[in-house]
Design a protein around this motif. Structure first.
Motif, short mmCIF file in Angstrom:
data_model
loop_
_atom_site.label_atom_id
_atom_site.label_comp_id
_atom_site.label_asym_id
_atom_site.label_seq_id
_atom_site.Cartn_x
_atom_site.Cartn_y
_atom_site.Cartn_z
N ASN A 483 66.07 31.07 15.42
CA ASN A 483 64.98 31.59 16.25
C ASN A 483 64.99 33.12 16.16
O ASN A 483 65.69 33.80 16.90
CB ASN A 483 65.15 31.14 17.70
N LYS A 484 64.19 33.64 15.23
CA LYS A 484 64.18 35.08 14.99
C LYS A 484 63.79 35.85 16.25
O LYS A 484 64.35 36.91 16.53
CB LYS A 484 63.21 35.43 13.85
N ASP A 485 62.82 35.30 17.01
CA ASP A 485 62.38 36.01 18.22
C ASP A 485 63.51 36.16 19.22
O ASP A 485 63.71 37.23 19.81
CB ASP A 485 61.18 35.31 18.85
N GLU A 486 64.31 35.11 19.41
CA GLU A 486 65.44 35.17 20.35
C GLU A 486 66.47 36.19 19.87
O GLU A 486 67.00 36.98 20.67
CB GLU A 486 66.07 33.79 20.51
N LEU A 487 66.77 36.20 18.59
CA LEU A 487 67.78 37.12 18.07
C LEU A 487 67.31 38.57 18.14
O LEU A 487 68.10 39.48 18.45
CB LEU A 487 68.14 36.73 16.64
N VAL A 488 66.03 38.81 17.88
CA VAL A 488 65.50 40.17 18.01
C VAL A 488 65.51 40.61 19.47
O VAL A 488 65.81 41.77 19.79
CB VAL A 488 64.08 40.24 17.41
N LYS A 489 65.25 39.67 20.38
CA LYS A 489 65.31 40.00 21.81
C LYS A 489 66.74 40.32 22.23
O LYS A 489 66.96 41.19 23.08
CB LYS A 489 64.72 38.86 22.64
N GLN A 490 67.72 39.63 21.64
CA GLN A 490 69.11 39.97 21.90
C GLN A 490 69.42 41.38 21.39
O GLN A 490 70.16 42.14 22.04
CB GLN A 490 70.04 38.95 21.25
N PHE A 491 68.86 41.72 20.24
CA PHE A 491 69.05 43.06 19.68
C PHE A 491 68.46 44.11 20.61
O PHE A 491 69.11 45.14 20.90
CB PHE A 491 68.38 43.14 18.31
N LEU A 492 67.25 43.89 21.11
CA LEU A 492 66.61 44.87 22.00
C LEU A 492 67.37 44.98 23.32
O LEU A 492 67.51 46.08 23.88
CB LEU A 492 65.15 44.47 22.26
N SER A 493 67.89 43.87 23.81
CA SER A 493 68.68 43.90 25.03
C SER A 493 69.95 44.72 24.84
O SER A 493 70.34 45.52 25.70
CB SER A 493 69.03 42.47 25.47
#
Length: 740
Positions: A483-493
């Motif tokens: 899930n690229k969106d979830e992983l990018v959101k983890q990055f932003l967090s």
């Protein structure tokens, strides 16, 4: 009088056949008269009224007559009906029984069976039909009739009821093989070789339990070996095992309990029940009391107190070996024999056979499974052992993402291979070839549940593979899609965490996580000091955290520490300025840039509209970054870090951001309004300007009302006590924060 005589005749006559759907009512819901009568006359079966009716009906049925019932099937398994089962097994004959699937009725999800008893004991085999594999009300009659016509179908069974006594508690486990009954008969019980314990009941979880990220980190006592060490540490909060979601091998380490001064406050509470305190802080195996998603066993190192919702098992020097057995397919089958309900208590667990492998390879595989699951658990910032985000390891975000996917695909496959190999070894050791196979569903691998999903694929065509893991999955007709969106959101967090000072890209682990942390900045490093001026952390880095842990979120870049600008600075520091554009585009694409808008616009919109809801979900509605928000129009928002909050924080937001932003918008309105006086503007331009003015007026109205509320809170200089938890502290700032 005639009706009473008729009723008396019915109740005192003897019948050849009695058929009924008896009333269901738990003992606790009975009125005083009924409860007293049943306690006096039917004490062995008093758990529920339906069980009383079983016995009453047998009393009014002739010996060798027949009884037929529809009832909940809980009487077949759970401990409170053990005496009833004994009565049936020793004095009746179960002629036939159909066990329905939970959704066997359209209007209700209930555990139902129908069965026929002969009112005397014979040595005949009973006929049984098990419908638990067939979902839905429509399938129940169809599959029942199929089983009636075909005695050899794999959901119809024969069993002698005396064989049920070979299993502890005598469950009506009609589908169990003779070999499995021998396993129960010949082996010691888990309760005989170790100790299964229920834990602490605080009496007030809101008062005594916290998520670990709510309180000051220096007040938490990790890795304590025993109660004395915990007492001497002078810490207030200690890790608490609360069960949690389905997860094997390692994890679900989120909560703390107030055990200051050896639990003085809890012990002083009337409603609290302190069970088995001598076992607190010891290494153990644990699982959740409620197992609606299936049982899953985890290793817990030393340092935990366990509460009522987490059951624990203590077996000296064999924790990891027994863990491999407990997570096997066969043990799941054994546990369902005596406990098909969702409550898996320590008493039930203790009755199961203790099976050991004494196999070095088996134990090494268990160790590896624990290691993989621990690494995956600690890879998220919601773990207290989190050090740094692995998604930053690459020349740019795309390559880092690809590295992450490759690495964790390998780990996922390794875990799957290991679980099947553990089953294979177990089958070999206990000669279980006729009982089970080694196969494990990919859905039963309990890592990466947020980050990836298994997808079925067509594997009929030849394909080239970049790794053996891809081939392994492909050969089994699936792929692991991340899930690229979830992983990018983890990055932003994580980026926000580094900007706030919670983490640093140049030093692993937590940096600022205490209410009294004081930040001291210089050009290439920063110091974190406590209230006494003593240095807690020294971090050498050129990416410095925000001075006060405050980040404005507005529709445009209006401040030097604008949230999108700070994210860009972070990305440049991690991957280099030359890759900034590509990295921003990668983030925007993952967030869903369907209209091909500029990447910065997509990222800004995400922070304005969606970041906080994701943050709330990530931190179980107990956020560590709090959002000041003006209202539905999102005219003004500002994040601040809870652990860096001070009584002047709200006043600082008001003075440094809110009022200046309000003035910016008012000046902008005046500038736009002046354009209306230009005689050369077209009707279309005029309409567009009027629309802009209307939007600005709406935003300014929201801001003026919000500014009054912020002023009221700012003047109070409200202090927070992190020990009170987010639920209490969040309410102190009231209407100026975004609703959770």
């Amino acid at each position: 009088i005639e009706n009473l005589i008729k009723q008396n005749t019915i109740m005192t006559d003897k019948f050849d056949i009695t058929v009924t759907n008896p009333p269901y009512m738990g003992n606790s819901r009975m009125n005083g008269i009924l409860k007293e009568y049943i306690d006096k006359n039917y004490s062995d079966v008093k758990s529920d009224l339906f069980a009383v009716f079983f016995i009453k009906c047998s009393e009014i049925t002739k010996k060798k007559g027949y009884l037929a019932f529809m009832s909940p099937f809980v009487w077949m398994f759970i401990k409170s009906y053990e005496e009833l089962r004994k009565i049936f097994i020793e004095g009746k004959t179960i002629s036939s029984l159909v066990q329905l699937e939970y959704s066997g009725f359209e209007d209700a999800t209930v555990p139902i069976c129908t069965f026929v008893l002969q009112n005397s004991y014979t040595d005949k085999k009973g006929e049984y039909i098990k419908l638990s594999d067939f979902k839905g009300a429509k399938n129940q009659p169809i599959k029942t009739l199929e089983a009636v016509k075909n005695p050899n179908c794999n959901w119809r069974f024969q069993a002698k009821q005396k064989d049920f006594e070979k299993i502890p508690g005598s469950p009506i486990a009609y589908w169990v093989s003779d070999y499995t009954r021998e396993i129960f008969e010949k082996n010691q019980k888990l309760g005989e070789v170790g100790e299964a314990k229920a834990g602490l009941q605080t009496g007030d979880n809101n008062r005594f339990l916290r998520l670990w990220n709510e309180v000051s980190f220096t007040k938490i006592g990790y890795n304590m070996a025993n109660s004395q060490e915990a007492l001497e540490s002078k810490k207030k909060w200690f890790p608490c095992n609360k069960g949690g979601e389905v997860r094997k091998w390692y994890g679900n380490q989120e909560y703390l309990v107030n055990w200051e001064n050896d639990g003085y406050e809890i012990k002083d509470l009337k409603n609290a029940v302190v069970r088995n305190p001598n076992y607190y802080f010891r290494e153990c195996i644990s699982w959740g009391l409620i197992t609606s998603g299936g049982s899953s066993f985890r290793y817990f190192p030393k340092g935990f107190i366990f509460d009522i919702s987490a059951v624990t098992y203590f077996i000296e020097k064999k924790e990891k070996e027994i863990l491999g057995v407990l997570n096997s397919k066969y043990f799941l089958e054994l546990s369902q024999i005596i406990n098909p309900t969702i409550n898996f208590s320590n008493g039930v667990f203790a009755l199961l056979p203790a099976l050991f492998t004494q196999n070095e390879k088996f134990n090494k595989l268990v160790e590896q499974n624990i290691s993989i699951s621990k690494e995956e658990w600690d890879s998220r910032e919601t773990s207290w052992d989190f050090e740094r985000l692995s998604l930053i390891d690459g020349k740019d975000l795309k390559s880092a993402y690809e590295n992450y996917c490759s690495y964790w695909r390998d780990n996922f496959v390794q875990l799957h291979k290991n679980e099947e190999e553990l089953n294979r070894l177990f089958i070999e050791i206990y000669d279980l070839q006729d009982e089970m196979d080694e196969k494990v569903s990919f859905d039963d691998i309990t890592i990466l549940k947020k980050e990836a999903k298994i997808v079925e694929i067509d594997n009929s065509k030849a394909k080239e593979f970049s790794s053996e893991s891809e081939r392994y999955l492909y050969d089994r007709g699936v792929s692991l899609e991340f899930n690229k969106d979830e992983l990018v959101k983890q990055f932003l967090s994580y980026a926000i965490g580094c900007i706030m000072g919670r983490y640093s890209i140049d030093k692993p682990g937590l940096i600022m996580a205490n209410s009294d942390d004081v930040l001291e900045l210089s050009s290439n490093k920063f110091l974190v000091k406590d209230a006494n001026g003593d240095i807690r952390q020294e971090v050498k880095t050129e990416f410095l955290p925000d001075e006060f842990g405050i980040l404005p979120i507005t529709a445009e870049k209006d401040f030097s520490n604008d949230i999108v600008e700070k994210i860009k600075e972070f990305i440049k520091y991690v991957y280099g300025e030359e890759n900034l554009k590509d990295n921003l585009n990668f983030i925007a694409e993952a967030l869903g840039n369907k209209d091909n808008k500029p990447a910065e616009e997509i990222i800004r919109t995400y922070f304005i509209k969606d970041f906080y809801s994701d943050h709330l979900q990530r931190y179980q509605k107990r956020p560590i970054y709090w959002l000041m928000n003006s209202g539905k129009k999102n005219a003004f928002s500002c994040l601040f870090y809870m652990h860096r909050y001070e009584p002047l924080t709200v006043a600082r937001v008001r003075a440094d951001y809110l009022i200046p932003y309000q003035e910016m918008l008012e000046n902008k309105r005046k500038f736009i309004e002046r354009q209306l006086s230009d005689d050369d503007i077209s009707a279309k331009e005029k309409k567009n300007i009027e629309k802009q003015l209307k939007e600005l007026d709406t935003s300014l109205k929201e801001l003026r009302e919000y500014a009054n509320e912020v002023k009221h809170i700012a003047e109070q200089k409200i202090p927070l006590d992190l020990d009170d938890g987010v639920n209490v502290n969040y309410e102190k700032l009231g209407v100026i924060l975004k609703k959770r």
